[in-house]
Motif scaffolding. Structure first.
Motif, PDB file in Angstrom:
ATOM      1  N   PHE A  14       0.827  -1.202   0.000  1.00 21.32           N
ATOM      2  CA  PHE A  14       0.000   0.000   0.000  1.00 21.32           C
ATOM      3  C   PHE A  14       0.869   1.262   0.000  1.00 21.32           C
ATOM      4  O   PHE A  14       0.618   2.199  -0.758  1.00 21.32           O
ATOM      5  N   ASP A  15       1.895   1.259   0.823  1.00 27.57           N
ATOM      6  CA  ASP A  15       2.772   2.430   0.905  1.00 27.57           C
ATOM      7  C   ASP A  15       3.506   2.672  -0.414  1.00 27.57           C
ATOM      8  O   ASP A  15       3.699   3.808  -0.820  1.00 27.57           O
ATOM      9  N   LYS A  16       3.885   1.599  -1.087  1.00 24.41           N
ATOM     10  CA  LYS A  16       4.629   1.736  -2.335  1.00 24.41           C
ATOM     11  C   LYS A  16       3.770   2.324  -3.450  1.00 24.41           C
ATOM     12  O   LYS A  16       4.232   3.161  -4.234  1.00 24.41           O
ATOM     13  N   TRP A  17       2.484   1.919  -3.535  1.00 26.65           N
ATOM     14  CA  TRP A  17       1.689   2.235  -4.711  1.00 26.65           C
ATOM     15  C   TRP A  17       0.631   3.310  -4.498  1.00 26.65           C
ATOM     16  O   TRP A  17       0.077   3.816  -5.471  1.00 26.65           O
ATOM     17  N   ARG A  18       0.356   3.689  -3.266  1.00 28.39           N
ATOM     18  CA  ARG A  18      -0.632   4.747  -3.043  1.00 28.39           C
ATOM     19  C   ARG A  18      -0.132   6.052  -3.652  1.00 28.39           C
ATOM     20  O   ARG A  18       0.992   6.481  -3.387  1.00 28.39           O
ATOM     21  N   PRO A  19      -0.940   6.706  -4.492  1.00 24.70           N
ATOM     22  CA  PRO A  19      -0.499   7.970  -5.119  1.00 24.70           C
ATOM     23  C   PRO A  19      -0.180   9.030  -4.073  1.00 24.70           C
ATOM     24  O   PRO A  19      -0.859   9.136  -3.052  1.00 24.70           O
ATOM     25  N   ARG A  20       0.844   9.824  -4.336  1.00 22.15           N
ATOM     26  CA  ARG A  20       1.240  10.900  -3.434  1.00 22.15           C
ATOM     27  C   ARG A  20       0.506  12.190  -3.797  1.00 22.15           C
ATOM     28  O   ARG A  20       0.023  12.360  -4.907  1.00 22.15           O
ATOM     29  N   TYR A  21       0.452  13.067  -2.821  1.00 27.53           N
ATOM     30  CA  TYR A  21      -0.158  14.376  -3.026  1.00 27.53           C
ATOM     31  C   TYR A  21       0.924  15.361  -3.463  1.00 27.53           C
ATOM     32  O   TYR A  21       2.089  15.015  -3.590  1.00 27.53           O
ATOM     33  N   CYS A  22       0.532  16.605  -3.680  1.00 31.65           N
ATOM     34  CA  CYS A  22       1.480  17.584  -4.202  1.00 31.65           C
ATOM     35  C   CYS A  22       1.833  18.610  -3.124  1.00 31.65           C
ATOM     36  O   CYS A  22       1.064  18.851  -2.189  1.00 31.65           O
ATOM     37  N   ASP A  23       2.991  19.234  -3.281  1.00 33.37           N
ATOM     38  CA  ASP A  23       3.459  20.220  -2.306  1.00 33.37           C
ATOM     39  C   ASP A  23       2.493  21.395  -2.180  1.00 33.37           C
ATOM     40  O   ASP A  23       2.314  21.946  -1.083  1.00 33.37           O
ATOM     41  N   GLU A  24       1.874  21.777  -3.293  1.00 32.92           N
ATOM     42  CA  GLU A  24       0.954  22.916  -3.267  1.00 32.92           C
ATOM     43  C   GLU A  24      -0.221  22.678  -2.329  1.00 32.92           C
ATOM     44  O   GLU A  24      -0.697  23.602  -1.656  1.00 32.92           O
ATOM     45  N   LEU A  25      -0.699  21.435  -2.285  1.00 27.70           N
ATOM     46  CA  LEU A  25      -1.816  21.100  -1.401  1.00 27.70           C
ATOM     47  C   LEU A  25      -1.432  21.323   0.060  1.00 27.70           C
ATOM     48  O   LEU A  25      -2.166  21.972   0.818  1.00 27.70           O
ATOM     49  N   PHE A  26      -0.289  20.800   0.453  1.00 25.62           N
ATOM     50  CA  PHE A  26       0.126  20.947   1.854  1.00 25.62           C
ATOM     51  C   PHE A  26       0.371  22.411   2.203  1.00 25.62           C
ATOM     52  O   PHE A  26       0.013  22.865   3.295  1.00 25.62           O
ATOM     53  N   LYS A  27       0.947  23.148   1.285  1.00 27.03           N
ATOM     54  CA  LYS A  27       1.193  24.574   1.523  1.00 27.03           C
ATOM     55  C   LYS A  27      -0.111  25.309   1.768  1.00 27.03           C
ATOM     56  O   LYS A  27      -0.216  26.135   2.695  1.00 27.03           O
ATOM     57  N   ASP A  28      -1.132  25.010   0.954  1.00 25.38           N
ATOM     58  CA  ASP A  28      -2.413  25.687   1.100  1.00 25.38           C
ATOM     59  C   ASP A  28      -3.077  25.360   2.433  1.00 25.38           C
ATOM     60  O   ASP A  28      -3.648  26.240   3.096  1.00 25.38           O
ATOM     61  N   ILE A  29      -3.028  24.097   2.838  1.00 21.35           N
ATOM     62  CA  ILE A  29      -3.644  23.708   4.114  1.00 21.35           C
ATOM     63  C   ILE A  29      -2.934  24.371   5.284  1.00 21.35           C
ATOM     64  O   ILE A  29      -3.573  24.928   6.197  1.00 21.35           O
ATOM     65  N   ILE A  30      -1.615  24.310   5.278  1.00 19.81           N
ATOM     66  CA  ILE A  30      -0.833  24.864   6.390  1.00 19.81           C
ATOM     67  C   ILE A  30      -1.053  26.368   6.508  1.00 19.81           C
ATOM     68  O   ILE A  30      -1.195  26.902   7.621  1.00 19.81           O
ATOM     69  N   GLU A  31      -1.140  27.056   5.380  1.00 22.59           N
ATOM     70  CA  GLU A  31      -1.396  28.494   5.407  1.00 22.59           C
ATOM     71  C   GLU A  31      -2.826  28.795   5.850  1.00 22.59           C
ATOM     72  O   GLU A  31      -3.060  29.714   6.651  1.00 22.59           O
ATOM     73  N   ALA A  51       0.462  11.579   3.792  1.00 20.20           N
ATOM     74  CA  ALA A  51       0.170  13.000   3.997  1.00 20.20           C
ATOM     75  C   ALA A  51       0.681  13.525   5.335  1.00 20.20           C
ATOM     76  O   ALA A  51       0.377  14.656   5.695  1.00 20.20           O
ATOM     77  N   THR A  52       1.478  12.772   6.034  1.00 20.49           N
ATOM     78  CA  THR A  52       1.808  13.089   7.423  1.00 20.49           C
ATOM     79  C   THR A  52       2.996  14.034   7.577  1.00 20.49           C
ATOM     80  O   THR A  52       2.946  15.010   8.336  1.00 20.49           O
ATOM     81  N   GLU A  53       4.091  13.757   6.892  1.00 18.93           N
ATOM     82  CA  GLU A  53       5.348  14.439   7.176  1.00 18.93           C
ATOM     83  C   GLU A  53       5.308  15.954   6.967  1.00 18.93           C
ATOM     84  O   GLU A  53       5.920  16.687   7.754  1.00 18.93           O
ATOM     85  N   PRO A  54       4.622  16.482   5.943  1.00 17.74           N
ATOM     86  CA  PRO A  54       4.598  17.939   5.812  1.00 17.74           C
ATOM     87  C   PRO A  54       4.070  18.654   7.049  1.00 17.74           C
ATOM     88  O   PRO A  54       4.510  19.767   7.363  1.00 17.74           O
ATOM     89  N   PHE A  55       3.151  18.023   7.769  1.00 27.13           N
ATOM     90  CA  PHE A  55       2.616  18.641   8.978  1.00 27.13           C
ATOM     91  C   PHE A  55       3.583  18.475  10.149  1.00 27.13           C
ATOM     92  O   PHE A  55       3.764  19.397  10.952  1.00 27.13           O
ATOM     93  N   LEU A  56       4.231  17.332  10.230  1.00 23.25           N
ATOM     94  CA  LEU A  56       5.239  17.138  11.272  1.00 23.25           C
ATOM     95  C   LEU A  56       6.348  18.171  11.153  1.00 23.25           C
ATOM     96  O   LEU A  56       6.848  18.694  12.159  1.00 23.25           O
ATOM     97  N   LYS A  57       6.720  18.485   9.917  1.00 25.55           N
ATOM     98  CA  LYS A  57       7.821  19.418   9.693  1.00 25.55           C
ATOM     99  C   LYS A  57       7.494  20.848  10.133  1.00 25.55           C
ATOM    100  O   LYS A  57       8.407  21.668  10.295  1.00 25.55           O
ATOM    101  N   THR A  58       6.224  21.168  10.349  1.00 27.70           N
ATOM    102  CA  THR A  58       5.868  22.510  10.819  1.00 27.70           C
ATOM    103  C   THR A  58       6.192  22.701  12.294  1.00 27.70           C
ATOM    104  O   THR A  58       6.177  23.828  12.790  1.00 27.70           O
ATOM    105  N   GLY A  59       6.446  21.587  13.002  1.00 34.62           N
ATOM    106  CA  GLY A  59       6.692  21.679  14.438  1.00 34.62           C
ATOM    107  C   GLY A  59       5.429  21.659  15.273  1.00 34.62           C
ATOM    108  O   GLY A  59       5.470  21.876  16.498  1.00 34.62           O
ATOM    109  N   CYS A  60       4.284  21.383  14.644  1.00 34.18           N
ATOM    110  CA  CYS A  60       3.017  21.340  15.378  1.00 34.18           C
ATOM    111  C   CYS A  60       2.975  20.136  16.317  1.00 34.18           C
ATOM    112  O   CYS A  60       3.802  19.220  16.226  1.00 34.18           O
ATOM    113  N   ASP A  61       2.004  20.132  17.212  1.00 33.99           N
ATOM    114  CA  ASP A  61       1.741  18.977  18.068  1.00 33.99           C
ATOM    115  C   ASP A  61       0.800  18.070  17.289  1.00 33.99           C
ATOM    116  O   ASP A  61      -0.398  18.338  17.181  1.00 33.99           O
TER     117      ASP A  61
END
Length: 251
Positions: A14-31, A51-61
């Motif tokens: 599942f991890d290998k083949w599940r399509p990834r999201y785009c950087d623009e999506l994470f940027k929009d959510i975080i903003e 979809a997890t790591e972009p949010f972890l990288k913000t330093g959020c809880d």
């Protein structure tokens, strides 16, 4: 049949083949949600963490709630070096979060598994005033770019794809405004994937819930039929993806 833990059987595939999201999506959510250190984030059903790591990288809880035991083990290994990563193995529908409230709750193709009359009110209650809900997923068009190959694959489905239980989960994301949410907006991004025959069969077998539960002899006959169809079409199939994002907030 309860499909909710189907993918948990095959976390690596599942991890290998599940399509990834785009950087623009994470940027929009975080903003949109103004996420960073000192902010609290809940992910519903992270799976293997596409979809997890972009949010972890913000330093959020960050907290995730995940029903699948194997997925929990997988993500603990994947993100264990992040001090702000926390995960609980439980059912979102029944889990007691106590008095905890979040600045952002998000779902990467998971909230559609939860009836809206359960999911939307629970998320609303879990959010702080002004907190945001982000729901995103990938819609894949396998017809437009493939011409007659699509028709040949449909013939394989008609002949060999016989499942005991059909997957019927769906969600009208626009209905979120009926549960007190405001400022609903939608945006999307386009991507293209190209697979050869073996890759496409692996993708179907690792990311599509009905394909995973397909029993023999149907499974082998279906996989072989799809593989042959793609090979005869030049060993190439094009998948046109729309990455869709719904953003809304609690007043």
């Amino acid at each position: 049949m309860d499909f909710r833990k189907t993918f948990d059987r095959i976390p690596d595939q599942f991890d290998k083949w599940r399509p990834r999201y785009c950087d623009e999506l994470f940027k929009d959510i975080i903003e949109y949600a103004n996420i960073g250190p000192g902010k609290s984030v809940l992910e519903i059903g992270p799976g293997t963490g596409q979809a997890t790591e972009p949010f972890l990288k913000t330093g959020c809880d960050y907290l995730a709630i995940e029903l699948g035991e194997h997925f929990v083990d997988f993500t603990k290994k994947k993100f264990g070096t992040y001090e702000n990563f926390h995960i609980v193995n439980d059912d979102f529908e029944t889990h007691d979060f106590g008095e905890r409230k979040f600045d952002l709750v998000f779902s990467a193709a998971t909230i559609q598994w939860i009836p809206e009359e359960i999911g939307f009110p629970k998320v609303f209650n879990l959010l702080k005033n002004g907190g945001a809900l982000a729901m995103f997923m990938t819609y894949t068009d396998e017809k437009t770019s493939n011409g007659s190959l699509y028709d040949e694959i449909q013939k394989v489905y008609d002949e060999h794809f016989h499942v005991e239980t059909k997957y019927t989960c769906s969600l009208n994301y626009d209905n979120v405004v009926n549960y007190g949410f405001v400022d609903l907006n939608y945006r999307d991004w386009k991507k293209t994937r190209i697979y050869n025959a073996d890759e496409y069969v692996e993708y179907l077998s690792g990311t599509q819930v009905e394909h995973i539960t397909l029993q023999e002899p149907y499974k082998s006959n279906f996989n072989n039929g799809v593989r042959e169809a793609v090979i005869h079409a030049g060993n190439r199939i094009i998948l046109d993806d729309t990455i869709a994002l719904y953003l809304t907030r609690k007043p």
